[in-house]
Design a protein around this motif. Sequence first.
Motif, PDB file in Angstrom:
ATOM      1  N   ILE A  96       2.430  -9.360 -36.140  1.00 19.94           N
ATOM      2  CA  ILE A  96       1.073  -9.608 -35.626  1.00 19.94           C
ATOM      3  C   ILE A  96       0.072  -9.337 -36.732  1.00 19.94           C
ATOM      4  CG2 ILE A  96      -0.629  -8.978 -33.868  1.00 19.94           C
ATOM      5  CD1 ILE A  96       1.749  -7.829 -32.229  1.00 19.94           C
ATOM      6  N   GLU A  97      -0.931 -10.214 -36.849  1.00 18.18           N
ATOM      7  CA  GLU A  97      -2.049 -10.001 -37.770  1.00 18.18           C
ATOM      8  C   GLU A  97      -3.291  -9.650 -36.955  1.00 18.18           C
ATOM      9  OE1 GLU A  97      -2.522 -13.449 -40.199  1.00 18.18           O
ATOM     10  OE2 GLU A  97      -0.809 -12.951 -41.491  1.00 18.18           O
ATOM     11  N   MET A  98      -3.988  -8.578 -37.380  1.00 20.90           N
ATOM     12  CA  MET A  98      -5.164  -8.092 -36.651  1.00 20.90           C
ATOM     13  C   MET A  98      -6.330  -7.901 -37.611  1.00 20.90           C
ATOM     14  SD  MET A  98      -3.205  -5.171 -34.349  1.00 20.90           S
ATOM     15  CE  MET A  98      -2.744  -4.225 -35.782  1.00 20.90           C
ATOM     16  N   LEU A  99      -7.530  -8.115 -37.102  1.00 21.20           N
ATOM     17  CA  LEU A  99      -8.780  -7.847 -37.839  1.00 21.20           C
ATOM     18  C   LEU A  99      -8.831  -8.581 -39.176  1.00 21.20           C
ATOM     19  CD1 LEU A  99      -9.237  -4.000 -37.218  1.00 21.20           C
ATOM     20  CD2 LEU A  99     -10.172  -5.903 -35.898  1.00 21.20           C
ATOM     21  N   LYS A 100      -8.378  -9.827 -39.208  1.00 25.71           N
ATOM     22  CA  LYS A 100      -8.464 -10.611 -40.443  1.00 25.71           C
ATOM     23  C   LYS A 100      -9.926 -10.848 -40.801  1.00 25.71           C
ATOM     24  CE  LYS A 100      -6.698 -14.759 -42.670  1.00 25.71           C
ATOM     25  NZ  LYS A 100      -5.847 -15.972 -42.541  1.00 25.71           N
ATOM     26  N   GLY A 101     -10.281 -10.610 -42.066  1.00 25.91           N
ATOM     27  CA  GLY A 101     -11.673 -10.709 -42.476  1.00 25.91           C
ATOM     28  C   GLY A 101     -12.526  -9.621 -41.867  1.00 25.91           C
ATOM     29  N   ASN A 102     -11.838  -8.588 -41.344  1.00 28.26           N
ATOM     30  CA  ASN A 102     -12.505  -7.460 -40.681  1.00 28.26           C
ATOM     31  C   ASN A 102     -13.340  -7.915 -39.479  1.00 28.26           C
ATOM     32  OD1 ASN A 102     -12.515  -4.669 -40.747  1.00 28.26           O
ATOM     33  ND2 ASN A 102     -14.526  -4.549 -41.710  1.00 28.26           N
ATOM     34  N   PRO A 106      -8.977 -12.016 -31.087  1.00 25.57           N
ATOM     35  CA  PRO A 106      -7.602 -11.935 -30.577  1.00 25.57           C
ATOM     36  C   PRO A 106      -6.594 -11.894 -31.729  1.00 25.57           C
ATOM     37  CG  PRO A 106      -8.862 -13.538 -29.309  1.00 25.57           C
ATOM     38  CD  PRO A 106      -9.736 -13.123 -30.453  1.00 25.57           C
ATOM     39  N   TYR A 107      -5.526 -11.186 -31.520  1.00 26.70           N
ATOM     40  CA  TYR A 107      -4.525 -11.019 -32.564  1.00 26.70           C
ATOM     41  C   TYR A 107      -3.782 -12.338 -32.788  1.00 26.70           C
ATOM     42  CZ  TYR A 107      -5.246  -6.114 -31.236  1.00 26.70           C
ATOM     43  OH  TYR A 107      -5.796  -4.898 -30.928  1.00 26.70           O
ATOM     44  N   LYS A 108      -3.339 -12.515 -34.016  1.00 24.42           N
ATOM     45  CA  LYS A 108      -2.541 -13.702 -34.370  1.00 24.42           C
ATOM     46  C   LYS A 108      -1.073 -13.310 -34.393  1.00 24.42           C
ATOM     47  CE  LYS A 108      -1.723 -17.115 -38.018  1.00 24.42           C
ATOM     48  NZ  LYS A 108      -2.079 -17.548 -39.413  1.00 24.42           N
ATOM     49  N   PHE A 109      -0.265 -13.991 -33.572  1.00 21.59           N
ATOM     50  CA  PHE A 109       1.171 -13.721 -33.524  1.00 21.59           C
ATOM     51  C   PHE A 109       1.887 -14.716 -34.430  1.00 21.59           C
ATOM     52  CE2 PHE A 109      -0.541 -11.691 -29.862  1.00 21.59           C
ATOM     53  CZ  PHE A 109       0.308 -10.622 -29.566  1.00 21.59           C
ATOM     54  N   VAL A 110       2.529 -14.195 -35.475  1.00 21.23           N
ATOM     55  CA  VAL A 110       3.242 -15.034 -36.435  1.00 21.23           C
ATOM     56  C   VAL A 110       4.714 -15.075 -36.030  1.00 21.23           C
ATOM     57  CG1 VAL A 110       3.799 -15.422 -38.863  1.00 21.23           C
ATOM     58  CG2 VAL A 110       1.610 -14.357 -38.236  1.00 21.23           C
ATOM     59  N   HIS A 111       5.133 -16.189 -35.438  1.00 17.52           N
ATOM     60  CA  HIS A 111       6.504 -16.313 -34.930  1.00 17.52           C
ATOM     61  C   HIS A 111       7.400 -16.878 -36.032  1.00 17.52           C
ATOM     62  CE1 HIS A 111       5.015 -15.509 -30.879  1.00 17.52           C
ATOM     63  NE2 HIS A 111       4.040 -16.374 -31.122  1.00 17.52           N
ATOM     64  N   GLU A 112       7.699 -15.995 -36.977  1.00 13.26           N
ATOM     65  CA  GLU A 112       8.492 -16.432 -38.132  1.00 13.26           C
ATOM     66  C   GLU A 112       9.268 -15.246 -38.693  1.00 13.26           C
ATOM     67  OE1 GLU A 112       7.701 -18.530 -42.491  1.00 13.26           O
ATOM     68  OE2 GLU A 112       6.086 -18.370 -41.021  1.00 13.26           O
ATOM     69  N   PRO A 113      10.573 -15.366 -38.843  1.00 14.99           N
ATOM     70  CA  PRO A 113      11.352 -14.265 -39.430  1.00 14.99           C
ATOM     71  C   PRO A 113      10.819 -13.913 -40.809  1.00 14.99           C
ATOM     72  CG  PRO A 113      12.797 -15.946 -38.499  1.00 14.99           C
ATOM     73  CD  PRO A 113      11.419 -16.530 -38.507  1.00 14.99           C
ATOM     74  N   THR A 114      10.645 -12.621 -41.049  1.00 15.52           N
ATOM     75  CA  THR A 114      10.003 -12.179 -42.291  1.00 15.52           C
ATOM     76  C   THR A 114      10.647 -10.891 -42.784  1.00 15.52           C
ATOM     77  OG1 THR A 114       7.898 -13.117 -41.520  1.00 15.52           O
ATOM     78  CG2 THR A 114       7.792 -11.581 -43.367  1.00 15.52           C
ATOM     79  N   ASN A 115      10.825 -10.812 -44.116  1.00 10.90           N
ATOM     80  CA  ASN A 115      11.197  -9.554 -44.775  1.00 10.90           C
ATOM     81  C   ASN A 115       9.938  -8.876 -45.278  1.00 10.90           C
ATOM     82  OD1 ASN A 115      13.977  -9.571 -44.503  1.00 10.90           O
ATOM     83  ND2 ASN A 115      14.294 -10.804 -46.354  1.00 10.90           N
ATOM     84  N   PHE A 116       9.791  -7.588 -44.951  1.00 13.66           N
ATOM     85  CA  PHE A 116       8.696  -6.788 -45.516  1.00 13.66           C
ATOM     86  C   PHE A 116       9.312  -5.759 -46.443  1.00 13.66           C
ATOM     87  CE2 PHE A 116       6.790  -8.416 -41.636  1.00 13.66           C
ATOM     88  CZ  PHE A 116       5.501  -8.731 -42.027  1.00 13.66           C
ATOM     89  N   ARG A 401      -4.919  -9.987 -26.531  1.00  9.94           N
ATOM     90  CA  ARG A 401      -5.559 -11.206 -26.026  1.00  9.94           C
ATOM     91  C   ARG A 401      -6.723 -10.839 -25.099  1.00  9.94           C
ATOM     92  NH1 ARG A 401      -0.007 -11.951 -25.763  1.00  9.94           N
ATOM     93  NH2 ARG A 401       0.827 -13.756 -26.872  1.00  9.94           N
ATOM     94  N   PHE A 402      -7.726 -11.714 -25.069  1.00  7.92           N
ATOM     95  CA  PHE A 402      -8.766 -11.627 -24.050  1.00  7.92           C
ATOM     96  C   PHE A 402      -8.329 -12.457 -22.848  1.00  7.92           C
ATOM     97  CE2 PHE A 402     -11.461 -11.028 -27.949  1.00  7.92           C
ATOM     98  CZ  PHE A 402     -11.743  -9.698 -27.717  1.00  7.92           C
ATOM     99  N   ASP A 403      -9.036 -12.260 -21.746  1.00  5.45           N
ATOM    100  CA  ASP A 403      -8.702 -13.022 -20.547  1.00  5.45           C
ATOM    101  C   ASP A 403      -9.092 -14.486 -20.733  1.00  5.45           C
ATOM    102  OD1 ASP A 403      -7.701 -13.407 -18.039  1.00  5.45           O
ATOM    103  OD2 ASP A 403      -8.926 -11.862 -17.084  1.00  5.45           O
TER     104      ASP A 403
END
Length: 897
Positions: A96-102, A106-116, A401-403
């Motif tokens: 999940i990505e949150m507060l992009k650009g501060n 709503p949060y962005k859900f990145v549905h992609e396998p990822t290595n961190f 998410r908002f309603d």
Amino acid sequence: MEKERFTMLLLDPGEIFFEDFSVQIKLERSTDSKQNQWLDGRLKLCSKSLVFVSKDINQPLIKIQLKDTNIAEKCNSNDGQTGSNDILLVYCKQYIEMLKGNVLAPYKFVHEPTNFLFSFNYAKVDDCLPQMSQLLRAATLPTAEQNSMIMAIVHSRQSRFSFDTSWLEDLYEQVVFEVQANKVLPLVINPGRILLTTCRIYFQPYNNMDQYPVLKINLKDIKNVIKRRFLLRQVGLEIQWTRQSDNKDEYFFLSMKNQEDRDALYTNLLSQSALKIETIHQNHMTMQWQNGSLSNYDYLLYVNSLADRTFHDLTQYPVMPWVLQNYSSHTLDLNDPNVYRDLSKPIGALEPKRLERLKTRYSEMSEPKFLYGSHYSAPGFVLFYLVRKYPHYMLCLQNGRFDHPDRMFNSVADVWKNVLVNMSDFKELIPEFYDTASNGDFLINNFGIDFGFRHDGTKIADVYLPPWAENPSNFVHKLRNALESDWVSKNLNHWIDLIFGYKQKGEEAIKANNVFFHLCYEGAIDLDTIKDVNDRHGLEVQIMEFGQIPKQIFKLPHPKRLIAINFIRSETCFSIQQTSLSENKKMPIIELNNSITFQSHKEAVSAVIIIADGMQDENLVSVGRDGVLKIYSLKTGKLTRSIALSSVPLCSCAYYQTLSNANVLVVGSYDNSLIFYDIEFGKIFDIVYGHEDAISCLAYSKINNIIISSSWDCTTKIWRTSAPDKKIKLVERFVAELHHDSQVTCMNISRDETLLISGTEDGEVFLWKLDDSYSLQFSVKQHTSKINAITFESESKNIISCASNKLLSVIDVQTSTQTYLRTLEEEPICLAWISSYLLIGDSNGDLLIWDPQSAAFISKFQCHQGPLISLTVSLDNKKVITGGQDKKVIVWDCIKN
């Protein structure tokens, strides 16, 4: 900056933040042909997620939920771009990505396998990997078992720590008690340790999320300590204290592991001598509200607090009523009763057609039945109203998410219409609708958040207000004026009965169409007895989402308000203090100066009265246990007459004037007789043996032209008056007999002379009508001991009584409900009114002055050596006369400041 961007509201509700690490991060996606660069920031290790906070505020926060994580292991990096080969590899299916650009969105859900890849700057992977592995194992379990395992991990960590005593402010303060506790804010729980000393209470969180490493509260600054429910269990404690830097009140809400820990902290805290709690009795506040010293808004906040409702817990947020039903006209007339909602009915019963459909469904249900499948207060409803002011709370509660735009709080009129007709919408309001200090800021999209568009293409912005509201501030002020209006003041008790009172549950709730789902009632189920963690979790979630009925505060009908007050912005009810005699430093409202003292009786003075009609000046009359009647001139200050009326004690006295202007005294005697004395000719002209035991008290009703006598023979009798020159037979004088269950010790007539009250030896109060029927209106066992004196307040809406067990009590005439009870230091013996203040004479010889409007004692005077037995007040309220067991009759000049 990092701490400002990351808050625990970015986590799941109730999720715990453990610690953070300085790291560099790199993402490796299977779809990327080019690997991302390393970014500096901090890694937050939390109970259900990992959160990376970049130093670059334009970069989004990255949240990796452990339930979506497949791998977390140590590996080596060979790219040479970091200063360490100690690398943590985390592989997840989505993030999940949150507060992009501060920007709050709503949060962005990145549905992609990822290595961190995380490279630790100062720590090692092994410093966090073992705990992370435990949390990963917990994430594979069902929710209830996951929560149970997380709490086991938390308690394991906590048990290894103790409070760091280097934070103590004073070397001489002694440690009293230490316990694990959670600091609670809406949707947020932060574990730590509580340390109680003889001077302070400290909270040390286990992480570095709080504003201060250790919260320190001086015991002398604490104003109140309240036990609270939290998550349906009696484990909460709320502390109200004053911050000395700006003299503002703060609230500290704690939850403990179990009720035993909570109660132990509470007991130890209250036992500290440095703690000076402001005691605000429930009936004291009800009395203040009833008499107009407390606004409807403040009283509702107080009642909410009594019922375990607090701003710190969204599941038990304070609830307020809809009071208006007009949200469509361009003008609002608060003097028009038609603009107000019917407060005697719950929201679900306001619209008859909907109620009939609900009752039909109810009749077809099996037990346990309910009318309403939704509630009037729940976390979702609170945030529905507050989403513009606290959008981060809504994102936390609804998984980022908002309603849906059409389901948001867009229009006040639309919400009111919905709660009237929708089969599943019964929500009431929250305090913010009436809080003029906020100026309606919760109605404005101050953050400029993109909430989306409604079905008609309208962009969601500020809330649409009724046409009669100029702006949000004006809207809230008008709502507050409506809440404080005469109409609401007269009817608010009905709504209190529904939400906090006797119509909340049981047969009365069924009669009032006020029945909700059974699990939302306090005590409906004991969660601690349910051993299966999944069953228990299911019930918790169900109750939390549905809403909770407040704790029942009143078991009898709530009294009506007697006096409406003009709306003036006031502080919250918690700032109201109960005045005690010892703490009253202000100039007394009334002062008494001794002007004349008569020491003329040989025994205790039984009664004193003032007579004026037909006389040249006011005269004072006293009768004593020496059988003597005495008359004094208040003008000359001299004794003018002394008559031995009886060989047995005299106990009471009344005065009336005949149509022929004859002045008559009626005296009650221990020999069961009423003695009629002609003042002008100085002689006894009649003796009526009207009772079978001693006369205890007498009264005269001028309007009804009757003498009323009460006796130890358990009766009160009504007699016609007579002139000195007319002999009337006993049977012709007798009018009515009122029966009691024990000796009658006192009585009083209302100012309009339509009601009579009597009090008895066994503590019972009787209310009678003074008409031809002399019917009993009610009787109530108000005390457990002898009632010494009883009186009506000025408008006869309250009865005030005092008893030998030192209690002062107030009863609402309409409902016979006790609205005030106070234990005095000495036994109260007699009562009298001076203007709007009540005078109380006690067994110590003191005269206390009590203000019924504020339910506070404002002055105290030493008048007699020994009990003060009788008192009266001159017609102009300038003199107070007292009679005591010390045989003295004293005249006091009354000075009002």
